[in-house]
Design an enzyme around this catalytic site. Structure first.
Site, PDB file in Angstrom:
ATOM      1  N   CYS A 266     -25.348  18.681  44.601  1.00 26.22           N
ATOM      2  CA  CYS A 266     -24.660  19.884  45.089  1.00 26.22           C
ATOM      3  C   CYS A 266     -25.488  20.745  46.031  1.00 26.22           C
ATOM      4  O   CYS A 266     -25.061  21.007  47.159  1.00 26.22           O
ATOM      5  CB  CYS A 266     -24.233  20.743  43.904  1.00 26.22           C
ATOM      6  SG  CYS A 266     -22.871  20.025  43.002  1.00 26.22           S
TER       7      CYS A 266
HETATM    8  C1  UDX Z   1     -25.832  23.018  40.570  1.00 21.66           C
HETATM    9  C2  UDX Z   1     -25.270  24.407  40.199  1.00 21.66           C
HETATM   10  O1  UDX Z   1     -26.111  25.010  39.215  1.00 21.66           O
HETATM   11  C3  UDX Z   1     -23.844  24.293  39.709  1.00 21.66           C
HETATM   12  O2  UDX Z   1     -23.324  25.581  39.436  1.00 21.66           O
HETATM   13  C4  UDX Z   1     -23.038  23.614  40.804  1.00 21.66           C
HETATM   14  O3  UDX Z   1     -21.693  23.530  40.491  1.00 21.66           O
HETATM   15  C5  UDX Z   1     -23.619  22.243  41.108  1.00 21.66           C
HETATM   16  O4  UDX Z   1     -24.978  22.400  41.522  1.00 21.66           O
HETATM   17  P1  UDX Z   1     -26.897  20.945  39.289  1.00 21.66           P
HETATM   18  O5  UDX Z   1     -27.067  20.331  40.651  1.00 21.66           O
HETATM   19  O6  UDX Z   1     -26.347  20.108  38.194  1.00 21.66           O
HETATM   20  O7  UDX Z   1     -25.937  22.231  39.387  1.00 21.66           O
HETATM   21  O8  UDX Z   1     -28.354  21.416  38.837  1.00 21.66           O
HETATM   22  P2  UDX Z   1     -29.158  22.765  38.540  1.00 21.66           P
HETATM   23  O9  UDX Z   1     -29.485  22.819  37.111  1.00 21.66           O
HETATM   24  O10 UDX Z   1     -28.513  23.939  39.155  1.00 21.66           O
HETATM   25  O11 UDX Z   1     -30.534  22.446  39.335  1.00 21.66           O
HETATM   26  C6  UDX Z   1     -30.532  22.163  40.738  1.00 21.66           C
HETATM   27  C7  UDX Z   1     -31.932  21.839  41.229  1.00 21.66           C
HETATM   28  O12 UDX Z   1     -32.739  23.013  41.259  1.00 21.66           O
HETATM   29  C8  UDX Z   1     -32.697  20.836  40.371  1.00 21.66           C
HETATM   30  O13 UDX Z   1     -33.359  19.912  41.240  1.00 21.66           O
HETATM   31  C9  UDX Z   1     -33.699  21.675  39.616  1.00 21.66           C
HETATM   32  O14 UDX Z   1     -34.857  20.958  39.280  1.00 21.66           O
HETATM   33  C10 UDX Z   1     -33.982  22.765  40.631  1.00 21.66           C
HETATM   34  N1  UDX Z   1     -34.443  24.028  40.016  1.00 21.66           N
HETATM   35  C11 UDX Z   1     -33.586  24.774  39.260  1.00 21.66           C
HETATM   36  C12 UDX Z   1     -35.742  24.470  40.231  1.00 21.66           C
HETATM   37  O15 UDX Z   1     -36.535  23.808  40.921  1.00 21.66           O
HETATM   38  N2  UDX Z   1     -36.133  25.652  39.664  1.00 21.66           N
HETATM   39  C13 UDX Z   1     -35.309  26.416  38.912  1.00 21.66           C
HETATM   40  O16 UDX Z   1     -35.738  27.478  38.456  1.00 21.66           O
HETATM   41  C14 UDX Z   1     -33.993  25.948  38.694  1.00 21.66           C
END
Ligand code: UDX
Length: 428
Positions: A266
């Site tokens: 996403c």
């Molecule tokens: C995301 C959105 O959260 C969700 O609302 C949307 O509909 C789809 O995209 P998702 O891709 O499943 O969901 O993962 P998410 O848990 O949001 O993490 C996204 C990325 O950010 C991951 O690679 C994660 O490792 C990274 N991340 C997240 C960080 O590097 N640091 C953080 O503090 C949080």
């Protein structure tokens, strides 16, 4: 209500199973017969915690699947949950949505009463109004506002907690143009959730809210990464800084984990799509450009820290974690991909490990060696990099002693052992 859902991917299947569980009669329409058969047999076609139970309980009963678009005629609402991938230039590829809208319209040509079509997929503002509504009107021969409406209802599901996110959302966003469309959307969700803020707005606004939500979160992580890089230069622990600033409720404590950056299906796609859409209108979205630029830098910063301790050419290097985040085997846009590429460019022999995502990564990088455990990956390695915050990496300890040179660069702030090894945190 009787609900049809076009597309049985990760969003469509989750939404279908949750709506069936809430008491609705749900039918999934998908072109893939294997997926259709699985759902009818009560088997979830994708892996999400809690989904197996819901599909097992309702599959073949309140939750059915078919390859026949005609099934939507026997329903009151159709959700479009088809993929909206990126074109080469980052812009959105609407071809699956357009084809789906046409098939829905053709089916509605033979339906007499009012029908609501709801866009679940992430689409650029204006898509429901300017692209999908005309297709449905033409294919069905119906009139918008009388025979049908097209509404927007974006999803905010995270991989790994999609069922829980659907059942206990922070908010619901309904974009529509008629009271009848809003009323039907409320009726869909009435039995799913209570006490949740419902934002009722225009369709373009609803479409934009989804992009703004994801872009904001991606940019938040990039900002803490940018600040984290500054922290590292000054010998400051970015996690201590994040803990403190997170206490300011204008900032908030979540999504402040700095490290090797964001990936997944996403954030990268949506940020690129809204940047491309902005540029198409003549606006350069500088903050979003910077969010991507910082994200692109983090894997190379991780490797530069490793370079500072060991010349990896001709050496074994362990890559710990391949999925884009823990709890999933999804490697789409995982930071592990540029990390492996960077190591290969340096002439290193990569030995990779992940508890669930090895098979996926092997398809993309068949020339990488894959270990069955983190311990095996570390044996004789001249360096190790941690790319995904799997819990099991926190417990690694004596395993590092089997390395040829115990140099560990942690991209996720997970490794607990610091003594007796050369440990580098990416932003701490
Ligand atoms: C995301 C959105 O959260 C969700 O609302 C949307 O509909 C789809 O995209 P998702 O891709 O499943 O969901 O993962 P998410 O848990 O949001 O993490 C996204 C990325 O950010 C991951 O690679 C994660 O490792 C990274 N991340 C997240 C960080 O590097 N640091 C953080 O503090 C949080």
């Amino acid at each position: 209500m009787r609900i049809s859902i076009v597309g049985s991917g990760y969003v469509g299947t989750t939404v279908a199973a949750c709506l069936a569980d809430a008491g609705h009669e749900v039918v999934n329409v998908d072109i893939d017969e294997e997926v259709v058969d699985a759902i009818n047999a009560g088997e979830a076609p994708i892996h999400e915690p809690g989904l197996d139970e819901l599909v097992a309980a309702h599959g073949g009963d309140r939750l059915r699947a078919t390859t026949d678009y005609g099934a939507i005629r026997d329903t009151d609402v159709t959700f479009l949950a088809l993929p909206t991938p990126s074109n080469e230039d980052g812009s959105i590829d609407l071809s699956a949505m357009e084809a789906g809208a046409r098939s829905v319209g053709e089916a509605l040509a033979e339906k007499d009463d009012y029908h609501l079509v709801v866009v679940k997929s992430t689409v650029i503002p204006g898509t429901a109004e300017e692209t999908l509504t005309p297709i449905i009107a033409e294919a069905s021969g119906g009139t918008e506002g009388e025979d049908f409406d097209v509404a927007s209802n974006p999803e905010f599901l995270r991989e790994g907690s999609a069922v829980a996110d659907f059942q206990q959302p922070d908010k619901l966003v309904f974009g529509a143009t008629t009271e009848r469309a809003f009323a039907r959307l409320r009726a869909v969700y009435d039995s799913v959730v209570d006490d949740v803020p419902v934002v009722e707005t225009g369709r373009r606004e609803a479409e934009m809210i989804k992009y703004a939500n994801n872009a904001f979160l991606a940019a938040k992580v990039s900002l803490i990464n940018d600040l984290g890089n500054v922290c590292k230069e000054y010998g400051v622990d970015a996690y201590e800084v994040a803990d403190a600033i997170g206490l300011d409720d204008r900032i908030g404590e979540r999504f402040l984990r700095s490290g090797v950056g964001w990936g997944g299906s996403c954030f990268p796609k949506d940020v690129d799509a809204i940047r491309a859409a902005a540029r198409a209108e003549g606006y350069e979205p500088q903050m979003l450009d910077a969010a991507v630029a910082v994200n692109d830098c983090q894997p190379e910063r991780l490797l530069a820290l490793l370079d500072g301790h060991v010349d990896v050419a001709g050496q074994r290097v362990a890559v710990l974690g391949l999925s884009f985040k823990p709890g999933t085997d999804d490697i789409r846009n995982s930071r592990a991909i540029p990390v492996i590429e960077g190591l290969q460019e340096r002439g290193a022999t990569v030995v990779a490990y992940d508890p669930v995502a090895v098979a996926e990564m092997r398809e993309q990088f068949p020339d990488v060696a894959y270990a069955d455990s983190a311990a095996d990956a570390l044996v004789d390695a001249a360096g190790a990099v941690v790319v995904t915050d799997w819990d099991e990496f926190a417990a690694l300890d004596s395993e590092f002693d089997a390395m040829a040179r115990p140099v560990v660069v942690d991209g996720r702030h997970v490794v607990e052992r610091r003594e007796g090894i050369t440990y580098e945190g990416l932003t701490w």
